[in-house]
Scaffold this motif. Sequence first.
Motif, PDB file in Angstrom:
ATOM      1  N   TYR A 152      24.737  11.451 -30.647  1.00  0.00           N
ATOM      2  CA  TYR A 152      24.795  12.602 -29.780  1.00  0.00           C
ATOM      3  C   TYR A 152      24.622  13.851 -30.736  1.00  0.00           C
ATOM      4  O   TYR A 152      24.767  13.521 -32.107  1.00  0.00           O
ATOM      5  CB  TYR A 152      26.003  12.993 -28.963  1.00  0.00           C
ATOM      6  N   ASP A 153      24.379  14.919 -30.474  1.00  0.00           N
ATOM      7  CA  ASP A 153      24.338  16.184 -31.173  1.00  0.00           C
ATOM      8  C   ASP A 153      23.340  16.070 -32.278  1.00  0.00           C
ATOM      9  O   ASP A 153      23.412  16.439 -33.483  1.00  0.00           O
ATOM     10  CB  ASP A 153      25.713  16.454 -31.746  1.00  0.00           C
ATOM     11  N   VAL A 154      22.003  15.537 -32.114  1.00  0.00           N
ATOM     12  CA  VAL A 154      20.946  15.610 -33.060  1.00  0.00           C
ATOM     13  C   VAL A 154      19.687  16.165 -32.480  1.00  0.00           C
ATOM     14  O   VAL A 154      19.625  16.141 -31.143  1.00  0.00           O
ATOM     15  CB  VAL A 154      20.753  14.177 -33.513  1.00  0.00           C
ATOM     16  N   ASP A 155      18.912  16.739 -33.219  1.00  0.00           N
ATOM     17  CA  ASP A 155      17.387  17.091 -32.705  1.00  0.00           C
ATOM     18  C   ASP A 155      16.666  16.418 -33.660  1.00  0.00           C
ATOM     19  O   ASP A 155      16.395  16.327 -34.707  1.00  0.00           O
ATOM     20  CB  ASP A 155      17.444  18.573 -33.222  1.00  0.00           C
ATOM     21  N   CYS A 156      15.490  15.858 -32.843  1.00  0.00           N
ATOM     22  CA  CYS A 156      14.475  15.096 -33.451  1.00  0.00           C
ATOM     23  C   CYS A 156      13.354  15.276 -32.705  1.00  0.00           C
ATOM     24  O   CYS A 156      12.608  14.398 -32.175  1.00  0.00           O
ATOM     25  CB  CYS A 156      14.961  13.670 -33.440  1.00  0.00           C
TER      26      CYS A 156
ATOM     27  N   THR B  72      20.072  14.348 -27.941  1.00  0.00           N
ATOM     28  CA  THR B  72      20.609  12.683 -27.969  1.00  0.00           C
ATOM     29  C   THR B  72      19.370  11.923 -28.344  1.00  0.00           C
ATOM     30  O   THR B  72      18.335  12.011 -27.996  1.00  0.00           O
ATOM     31  CB  THR B  72      21.224  12.360 -26.480  1.00  0.00           C
ATOM     32  N   LEU B  73      19.685  11.049 -29.216  1.00  0.00           N
ATOM     33  CA  LEU B  73      18.679   9.984 -29.771  1.00  0.00           C
ATOM     34  C   LEU B  73      19.035   8.715 -29.037  1.00  0.00           C
ATOM     35  O   LEU B  73      20.135   8.357 -29.215  1.00  0.00           O
ATOM     36  CB  LEU B  73      18.778   9.620 -31.252  1.00  0.00           C
ATOM     37  N   HIS B  74      18.139   8.055 -28.398  1.00  0.00           N
ATOM     38  CA  HIS B  74      18.580   6.904 -27.509  1.00  0.00           C
ATOM     39  C   HIS B  74      17.573   5.797 -28.056  1.00  0.00           C
ATOM     40  O   HIS B  74      16.212   6.030 -28.129  1.00  0.00           O
ATOM     41  CB  HIS B  74      17.956   7.309 -25.949  1.00  0.00           C
TER      42      HIS B  74
ATOM     43  N   LYS C 135      28.158  23.989 -31.789  1.00  0.00           N
ATOM     44  CA  LYS C 135      27.826  22.507 -32.291  1.00  0.00           C
ATOM     45  C   LYS C 135      27.129  22.698 -33.520  1.00  0.00           C
ATOM     46  O   LYS C 135      25.894  23.288 -33.558  1.00  0.00           O
ATOM     47  CB  LYS C 135      27.542  21.480 -31.360  1.00  0.00           C
ATOM     48  N   HIS C 136      27.332  21.782 -34.578  1.00  0.00           N
ATOM     49  CA  HIS C 136      26.106  21.656 -35.433  1.00  0.00           C
ATOM     50  C   HIS C 136      25.335  20.321 -34.891  1.00  0.00           C
ATOM     51  O   HIS C 136      25.691  19.452 -34.630  1.00  0.00           O
ATOM     52  CB  HIS C 136      26.694  21.015 -36.866  1.00  0.00           C
ATOM     53  N   ILE C 137      23.915  21.051 -34.637  1.00  0.00           N
ATOM     54  CA  ILE C 137      23.083  19.846 -34.384  1.00  0.00           C
ATOM     55  C   ILE C 137      22.139  19.553 -35.505  1.00  0.00           C
ATOM     56  O   ILE C 137      21.689  20.360 -36.008  1.00  0.00           O
ATOM     57  CB  ILE C 137      22.084  20.493 -33.164  1.00  0.00           C
ATOM     58  N   GLN C 138      22.133  18.187 -35.682  1.00  0.00           N
ATOM     59  CA  GLN C 138      21.658  18.001 -37.105  1.00  0.00           C
ATOM     60  C   GLN C 138      20.206  17.566 -36.536  1.00  0.00           C
ATOM     61  O   GLN C 138      19.919  16.895 -35.731  1.00  0.00           O
ATOM     62  CB  GLN C 138      22.230  16.741 -37.514  1.00  0.00           C
ATOM     63  N   LYS C 139      19.321  17.715 -37.524  1.00  0.00           N
ATOM     64  CA  LYS C 139      17.756  17.553 -37.555  1.00  0.00           C
ATOM     65  C   LYS C 139      17.557  15.958 -37.965  1.00  0.00           C
ATOM     66  O   LYS C 139      18.010  15.901 -39.181  1.00  0.00           O
ATOM     67  CB  LYS C 139      16.926  18.580 -38.218  1.00  0.00           C
ATOM     68  N   ILE C 140      16.922  15.276 -37.474  1.00  0.00           N
ATOM     69  CA  ILE C 140      16.794  13.840 -38.025  1.00  0.00           C
ATOM     70  C   ILE C 140      15.187  13.966 -38.109  1.00  0.00           C
ATOM     71  O   ILE C 140      14.209  13.905 -36.854  1.00  0.00           O
ATOM     72  CB  ILE C 140      17.041  12.672 -37.190  1.00  0.00           C
ATOM     73  N   ASP C 141      14.583  13.520 -39.349  1.00  0.00           N
ATOM     74  CA  ASP C 141      13.028  13.370 -39.403  1.00  0.00           C
ATOM     75  C   ASP C 141      12.732  12.186 -39.178  1.00  0.00           C
ATOM     76  O   ASP C 141      11.376  11.818 -39.076  1.00  0.00           O
ATOM     77  CB  ASP C 141      12.759  14.039 -40.959  1.00  0.00           C
TER      78      ASP C 141
END
Length: 391
Positions: free
Chosen positions: A145-149, A169-171, A102-108
Amino acid sequence: MKKNFILFLFLFLTFLKSDAFEQGELKDIGIAKYAVIEARADYSPVRIAPDVNAGRFSHLRKGFVTYADKEYKNFYRVDLGLDDYYWMEKKYADIQAIIPQKHIQKIDEIKFDEDKEKYSVFIPLNIQNSYSFKEVPDGLEFYLYDVDCPDIVIKNKPGSFSYDTKNNTLHLKYISPALFGYDVIPHKKGLVLMVKKPPQINRKKPLKGRRIVLDAGHGGEESGVCAFGHKEKDVNLKISKQTKKALSKKGAKVYMTRKKDKYVPLYDRVAFAQEKKADILLSIHQNSLPNPKDVTKKHGVGVYYYNNQAYALANSIQKSLLKQTGFRDDGVNFASFALTRPTYPVSALVECGYLIDKNEMEKLTNKKFQKELARALALGAEDYLRYLIVF
Ligand SMILES: [Zn+2]
């Protein structure tokens, strides 16, 4: 003898079904592990089982992406990184690519914004990822889903929100005693989570300044129920027009998805209500039964809702209608319809009565009675707002 045979047939079919699911038809998606699938239409359902009647876990807006790792019959199995798998019907999904992981997207950073009517949370993304909502007794949960933060910066967060991140997961959680509409709005650089604030209600004039969209069901080539020479679409329009008058008298701003006999697609009706930034979307119908001979089985007035937040609205309207019409109680019912599913605005669908029942038909097509119905609908909406939040 016959009974035994039917039982045997049933067991045999059940055996076939479970056998097929476990051994045969759950297929790998391709040479690599994941298919990137994109929702083909707004409100594409993600279901809890590979069955068109299975409950909906979430909807995806058009263009939003999720990852499938298997296929089964007409479904893709969606892997959100949770304990359970979910399912998307192939007709709602376009495969964009087959990839090894999966592409796990980074959120800053995410940024909150707030005005008188709503909170907005801007989440920057290169790909619009899948998400889900969950209504809970003390508010609303949103999962992306599928995010990295790991080092996320949260800007301007109001006290009514909390957040955490785990398992990619961002909740976000919105804490409120009442929900009044929420949605995900696609944005060219990500997405916006929008949550409407429950309004400050003037208890004496709860409807003052509230925006209400009335949807007269069916129209044009789509007649709805036809009985005793009457067409549902015409009755719906007449009652809707009277309801507009009754609501306007109480200070509401009322818009109609159709003002004359014309066909309007279902999702255009929802989009219209969202364009008008409606507080409430009310769809007006007359009921029938799959088999008109069952006319003795069901009677009366019923209101339908899908999201928990709409239960209070459905219940207030049903109470008011029962009081005013004296019709039998056909219940406040959970139902998945295009006009009950929207999370924004708060939406309910009213079946004023059974047009196929001669007694009810005579009333439903009577102008004086239509006015009474309209008044009852307005009183129901008024009560809903009056008691939305009791401080
Ligand atoms: Zn109808």
